[in-house]
Write a protein that holds these residues in place. Sequence first.
Motif, PDB file in Angstrom:
ATOM      1  N   HIS A 124       0.882  -1.250   0.046  1.00 30.91           N
ATOM      2  CA  HIS A 124       0.032  -0.106  -0.064  1.00 30.91           C
ATOM      3  C   HIS A 124       0.834   1.357   0.160  1.00 30.91           C
ATOM      4  O   HIS A 124       1.773   1.446   0.984  1.00 30.91           O
ATOM      5  N   ASN A 170      -5.233  14.453   5.453  1.00 26.66           N
ATOM      6  CA  ASN A 170      -5.864  13.543   4.350  1.00 26.66           C
ATOM      7  C   ASN A 170      -6.053  12.185   5.315  1.00 26.66           C
ATOM      8  O   ASN A 170      -5.335  11.787   6.026  1.00 26.66           O
ATOM      9  N   ASN A 171      -7.160  11.673   4.639  1.00 19.67           N
ATOM     10  CA  ASN A 171      -7.357  10.284   5.617  1.00 19.67           C
ATOM     11  C   ASN A 171      -6.881   9.052   4.971  1.00 19.67           C
ATOM     12  O   ASN A 171      -7.118   7.819   4.999  1.00 19.67           O
ATOM     13  N   GLY A 172      -5.873   9.243   3.870  1.00 18.42           N
ATOM     14  CA  GLY A 172      -5.454   7.940   2.995  1.00 18.42           C
ATOM     15  C   GLY A 172      -4.786   7.119   3.915  1.00 18.42           C
ATOM     16  O   GLY A 172      -5.031   5.855   3.949  1.00 18.42           O
ATOM     17  N   SER A 221      -7.672   5.092   6.075  1.00 20.97           N
ATOM     18  CA  SER A 221      -8.277   4.279   5.239  1.00 20.97           C
ATOM     19  C   SER A 221      -7.250   3.215   4.668  1.00 20.97           C
ATOM     20  O   SER A 221      -7.935   1.884   4.763  1.00 20.97           O
ATOM     21  N   ARG A 243      -7.341   0.926   7.550  1.00 22.97           N
ATOM     22  CA  ARG A 243      -8.624   0.027   7.487  1.00 22.97           C
ATOM     23  C   ARG A 243      -8.710  -0.976   6.624  1.00 22.97           C
ATOM     24  O   ARG A 243      -9.421  -2.209   7.034  1.00 22.97           O
ATOM     25  N   PHE A 244      -8.169  -0.831   5.549  1.00 22.89           N
ATOM     26  CA  PHE A 244      -8.677  -1.926   4.471  1.00 22.89           C
ATOM     27  C   PHE A 244      -7.314  -3.068   4.231  1.00 22.89           C
ATOM     28  O   PHE A 244      -7.460  -3.768   3.387  1.00 22.89           O
ATOM     29  N   ALA A 245      -6.236  -2.661   4.879  1.00 23.48           N
ATOM     30  CA  ALA A 245      -5.060  -3.413   4.626  1.00 23.48           C
ATOM     31  C   ALA A 245      -5.331  -4.825   5.247  1.00 23.48           C
ATOM     32  O   ALA A 245      -5.924  -4.823   6.323  1.00 23.48           O
ATOM     33  N   SER A 253      -2.358   2.516  -4.647  1.00 23.29           N
ATOM     34  CA  SER A 253      -2.038   3.883  -4.213  1.00 23.29           C
ATOM     35  C   SER A 253      -3.143   4.236  -3.529  1.00 23.29           C
ATOM     36  O   SER A 253      -4.318   4.491  -3.963  1.00 23.29           O
ATOM     37  N   TRP A 254      -2.858   5.008  -2.262  1.00 22.91           N
ATOM     38  CA  TRP A 254      -4.058   5.491  -1.690  1.00 22.91           C
ATOM     39  C   TRP A 254      -3.802   7.040  -1.851  1.00 22.91           C
ATOM     40  O   TRP A 254      -3.335   7.917  -0.967  1.00 22.91           O
ATOM     41  N   LEU A 255      -4.068   7.335  -3.281  1.00 23.43           N
ATOM     42  CA  LEU A 255      -3.901   8.828  -3.727  1.00 23.43           C
ATOM     43  C   LEU A 255      -4.638  10.061  -2.825  1.00 23.43           C
ATOM     44  O   LEU A 255      -5.956   9.697  -2.519  1.00 23.43           O
ATOM     45  N   ARG A 276     -12.098   6.771  -4.277  1.00 23.25           N
ATOM     46  CA  ARG A 276     -11.996   7.319  -2.778  1.00 23.25           C
ATOM     47  C   ARG A 276     -12.335   8.912  -2.923  1.00 23.25           C
ATOM     48  O   ARG A 276     -12.188   9.689  -1.916  1.00 23.25           O
ATOM     49  N   LYS A 277     -12.636   9.509  -4.053  1.00 27.69           N
ATOM     50  CA  LYS A 277     -12.686  10.920  -4.291  1.00 27.69           C
ATOM     51  C   LYS A 277     -13.991  11.249  -4.472  1.00 27.69           C
ATOM     52  O   LYS A 277     -14.792  10.691  -5.090  1.00 27.69           O
ATOM     53  N   PRO A 321      -6.496   3.169  -8.595  1.00 28.20           N
ATOM     54  CA  PRO A 321      -7.236   3.831  -7.785  1.00 28.20           C
ATOM     55  C   PRO A 321      -7.659   5.214  -8.473  1.00 28.20           C
ATOM     56  O   PRO A 321      -6.886   5.723  -9.332  1.00 28.20           O
TER      57      PRO A 321
END
Lengths: 97, 133
Positions: free
Chosen positions: A3, A12-14, A17, A20-22, A95-97, B13-14, B132
């Motif tokens: 990730h 930012n909540n990247g 999240s 939470r999802f990993a 990627s948690w953009l 996610r956006k 993503p």
Amino acid sequence: MLHMVNKSPFQNNGLDSCLRFASEGDCILLMEDAAYGAATGTAKEAMLVEACKKFKVYALSADVKARGIKNVIDGIEVTDYAGFVDLVDQNKTHSWL
Amino acid sequence: MSDDIKKIMFTVRKAPHGSIYVYEGLEVKLIMAAYDADISVVFMDDGVNALRAGQDTKELGIKGFEATYGVLVDYEIEKVYVDRKSMEDRGMTEADLLVIGEDEDTEEDIRPTIIDADEIAKMMAEQHNIMPF
């Protein structure tokens, strides 16, 4: 799975999240502004310390250094670009953009 | 050869309208649907807002894409999931979700499936690629 998180966890909540999802045992790489999350003494430190128990957490050396972060949380492995390439080679990525 | 079929997941996610991500993501999904791939889409975080029914973008001067979401099933994109917590955090319930198609036999509306984070994590682990948006 690898990730990749690139946004500051203070903005930012990247990262939230991602955690939470990993799945347990996944790798998490803190890069770009996410490197701020690797520093000790922050409001996010407890969250990262907890994350290190469940995941393999890395921080990208160039980003840590560029941001003047002197002390990285124990358990977070600082890796260089070559290590980054290895991680991408060995894992599927998100990627948690 | 089902072994050759790639499992590809899109994560959204956006929020829509504030940036081009959601719209572009939809375009890419429709393009990918032309190939033999096992496509799934997961809406999480602000991305769940893209699934609100009744988005009227007329005054923004843009076409909007709710109608396109309405035919995802026709494009054989049936695996559309929403993260339960992201919805709850934003005050959304199942009744707020837009329609993504119609059941061929019963003619009933098909909506995205609400699931929990642990189920999403399992699905992510099974993918060949995750894109993503």
